[in-house]
Design an enzyme around this catalytic site. Structure first.
Site, PDB file in Angstrom:
ATOM      1  N   ASN A  10     -33.155  37.415  16.418  1.00 53.22           N
ATOM      2  CA  ASN A  10     -33.567  36.157  15.806  1.00 53.22           C
ATOM      3  C   ASN A  10     -33.227  36.230  14.310  1.00 53.22           C
ATOM      4  OD1 ASN A  10     -35.295  34.368  14.276  1.00 53.22           O
ATOM      5  ND2 ASN A  10     -36.430  33.986  16.152  1.00 53.22           N
ATOM      6  N   GLY A  12     -33.777  34.255  11.828  1.00 50.36           N
ATOM      7  CA  GLY A  12     -34.859  33.889  10.908  1.00 50.36           C
ATOM      8  C   GLY A  12     -35.780  35.065  10.655  1.00 50.36           C
ATOM      9  N   LYS A  13     -36.182  35.732  11.734  1.00 55.10           N
ATOM     10  CA  LYS A  13     -37.067  36.893  11.586  1.00 55.10           C
ATOM     11  C   LYS A  13     -36.356  38.018  10.836  1.00 55.10           C
ATOM     12  CE  LYS A  13     -38.413  37.646  15.943  1.00 55.10           C
ATOM     13  NZ  LYS A  13     -39.248  38.003  17.107  1.00 55.10           N
ATOM     14  N   ASP A  72     -42.807  41.011  17.634  1.00 60.06           N
ATOM     15  CA  ASP A  72     -43.008  39.889  18.535  1.00 60.06           C
ATOM     16  C   ASP A  72     -43.996  38.955  17.867  1.00 60.06           C
ATOM     17  OD1 ASP A  72     -42.170  38.781  21.097  1.00 60.06           O
ATOM     18  OD2 ASP A  72     -44.304  38.809  21.558  1.00 60.06           O
ATOM     19  N   SER A  73     -43.714  37.686  17.946  1.00 55.60           N
ATOM     20  CA  SER A  73     -44.543  36.750  17.204  1.00 55.60           C
ATOM     21  C   SER A  73     -44.531  35.398  17.887  1.00 55.60           C
ATOM     22  CB  SER A  73     -44.008  36.619  15.779  1.00 55.60           C
ATOM     23  OG  SER A  73     -42.608  36.397  15.810  1.00 55.60           O
ATOM     24  N   PHE A 153     -37.680  28.818  10.059  1.00 56.98           N
ATOM     25  CA  PHE A 153     -37.092  28.721  11.393  1.00 56.98           C
ATOM     26  C   PHE A 153     -38.201  28.358  12.379  1.00 56.98           C
ATOM     27  CE2 PHE A 153     -38.751  32.561  13.474  1.00 56.98           C
ATOM     28  CZ  PHE A 153     -39.226  33.258  12.386  1.00 56.98           C
ATOM     29  N   GLY A 154     -37.832  28.213  13.626  1.00 61.69           N
ATOM     30  CA  GLY A 154     -38.816  28.000  14.697  1.00 61.69           C
ATOM     31  C   GLY A 154     -39.723  26.805  14.444  1.00 61.69           C
ATOM     32  N   ARG A 182     -46.177  37.515   9.521  1.00 61.08           N
ATOM     33  CA  ARG A 182     -45.230  38.643   9.566  1.00 61.08           C
ATOM     34  C   ARG A 182     -45.410  39.530   8.328  1.00 61.08           C
ATOM     35  NH1 ARG A 182     -41.595  35.690  10.759  1.00 61.08           N
ATOM     36  NH2 ARG A 182     -41.915  35.986  12.975  1.00 61.08           N
TER      37      ARG A 182
HETATM   38  P1  IMP Z   1     -39.880  36.296  19.818  1.00 61.55           P
HETATM   39  O1  IMP Z   1     -40.829  37.033  18.920  1.00 61.55           O
HETATM   40  O2  IMP Z   1     -38.466  36.656  19.537  1.00 61.55           O
HETATM   41  O3  IMP Z   1     -40.271  36.403  21.247  1.00 61.55           O
HETATM   42  O4  IMP Z   1     -39.954  34.748  19.489  1.00 61.55           O
HETATM   43  C1  IMP Z   1     -40.895  34.220  18.671  1.00 61.55           C
HETATM   44  C2  IMP Z   1     -40.776  32.712  18.653  1.00 61.55           C
HETATM   45  O5  IMP Z   1     -41.982  32.245  18.048  1.00 61.55           O
HETATM   46  C3  IMP Z   1     -39.622  32.220  17.801  1.00 61.55           C
HETATM   47  O6  IMP Z   1     -38.524  31.858  18.554  1.00 61.55           O
HETATM   48  C4  IMP Z   1     -40.231  31.008  17.106  1.00 61.55           C
HETATM   49  O7  IMP Z   1     -40.065  29.903  17.919  1.00 61.55           O
HETATM   50  C5  IMP Z   1     -41.711  31.346  17.031  1.00 61.55           C
HETATM   51  N1  IMP Z   1     -42.042  31.967  15.730  1.00 61.55           N
HETATM   52  C6  IMP Z   1     -42.386  33.264  15.489  1.00 61.55           C
HETATM   53  N2  IMP Z   1     -42.588  33.463  14.179  1.00 61.55           N
HETATM   54  C7  IMP Z   1     -42.346  32.307  13.590  1.00 61.55           C
HETATM   55  C8  IMP Z   1     -42.362  31.897  12.230  1.00 61.55           C
HETATM   56  O8  IMP Z   1     -42.588  32.669  11.280  1.00 61.55           O
HETATM   57  N3  IMP Z   1     -42.066  30.619  12.015  1.00 61.55           N
HETATM   58  C9  IMP Z   1     -41.777  29.729  13.003  1.00 61.55           C
HETATM   59  N4  IMP Z   1     -41.717  30.051  14.282  1.00 61.55           N
HETATM   60  C10 IMP Z   1     -42.013  31.352  14.576  1.00 61.55           C
END
Ligand code: IMP
Length: 200
Positions: A10, A12-13, A72-73, A153-154, A182
């Site tokens: 990801n 953004g992360k 994971d978030s 993002f997200g 985070r």
């Molecule tokens: P994963 O941790 O890769 O399974 O996905 C986490 C998902 O949660 C992301 O695709 C975003 O849609 C959402 N997400 C997690 N952290 C954030 C953030 O800091 N801002 C916005 N969306 C987030």
């Protein structure tokens, strides 16, 4: 110099974690999946953010032999009983984009007055397939009725953070990294690393 693999695709992360750790840990070299030519994926089958962060960190540390950071978030909405939760990335189905997830959330929240929500992040550091430590952080906010802001993002454009009077998408990377879920988890990880927790 310690090398650490950052186990996320990801962008953004990745941007946020790199910015955070590079500012505080000068002796760490962060590698990404692209640097290691990694294409293998791990199934996120955990019931919690911490379990999924650990699944990722364990798997990629075993694969590469490197100390590995898994994250994971996601977003938990109180009125939706914590959904989308660990399914945040897959909320609108596999292959859907951020906009589809945002539209689905707005539709699910139509007519709901209680807009309280929280972002949660878990980060796990593993070596040779075994977790050394897991940290988590969360931040409270509200889901607004239409997107605001271009950054992040997200779900960021829908997540309003009252103390700053802005959505997360209206914050700079540095501002978000001072207060986000985070950042709160990474702050603990940073202390762990600074105190020799990885001990390579
Ligand atoms: P994963 O941790 O890769 O399974 O996905 C986490 C998902 O949660 C992301 O695709 C975003 O849609 C959402 N997400 C997690 N952290 C954030 C953030 O800091 N801002 C916005 N969306 C987030």
């Amino acid at each position: 110099m310690t090398t650490l693999l950052l186990a996320t695709c990801n962008q953004g992360k990745k941007r946020e974690i790199e910015n955070f750790l590079k500012a505080g840990l000068v002796n760490i070299r962060l590698l990404s999946f692209a640097d290691m030519n990694i294409t293998a994926e791990v199934s996120e089958t955990g019931a919690t953010f911490a379990e999924n962060a650990r699944l990722k960190a364990d798997y990629y540390s075993q694969l590469t032999g490197l100390g590995t950071l898994g994250d994971d978030s996601g977003l938990e909405v109180i009125a939706l009983d914590g959904r989308p939760g660990v399914l945040s990335a897959r909320y609108a189905g596999e292959g859907a984009n951020d906009d589809a997830r945002i539209q689905k959330l707005l539709a699910a929240m139509q007519g709901i007055v209680d807009r309280r929500a929280r972002f949660v992040s878990a980060v796990c550091i593993s070596r040779n397939g075994s977790a050394l430590a897991t940290f988590s952080g969360q931040v409270e906010g509200e889901i607004i009725f239409a997107k605001r802001g271009e950054g992040g993002f997200g779900y960021d454009p829908l997540f309003f953070y009252p103390p700053l009077g802005k959505t997360f998408a209206e914050l700079t990377l540095e501002e978000k990294n001072r207060i986000s879920h985070r950042a709160l988890a990474l702050e603990q990880l940073k202390k762990f690393l600074l105190h020799g927790g990885l001990a390579l």
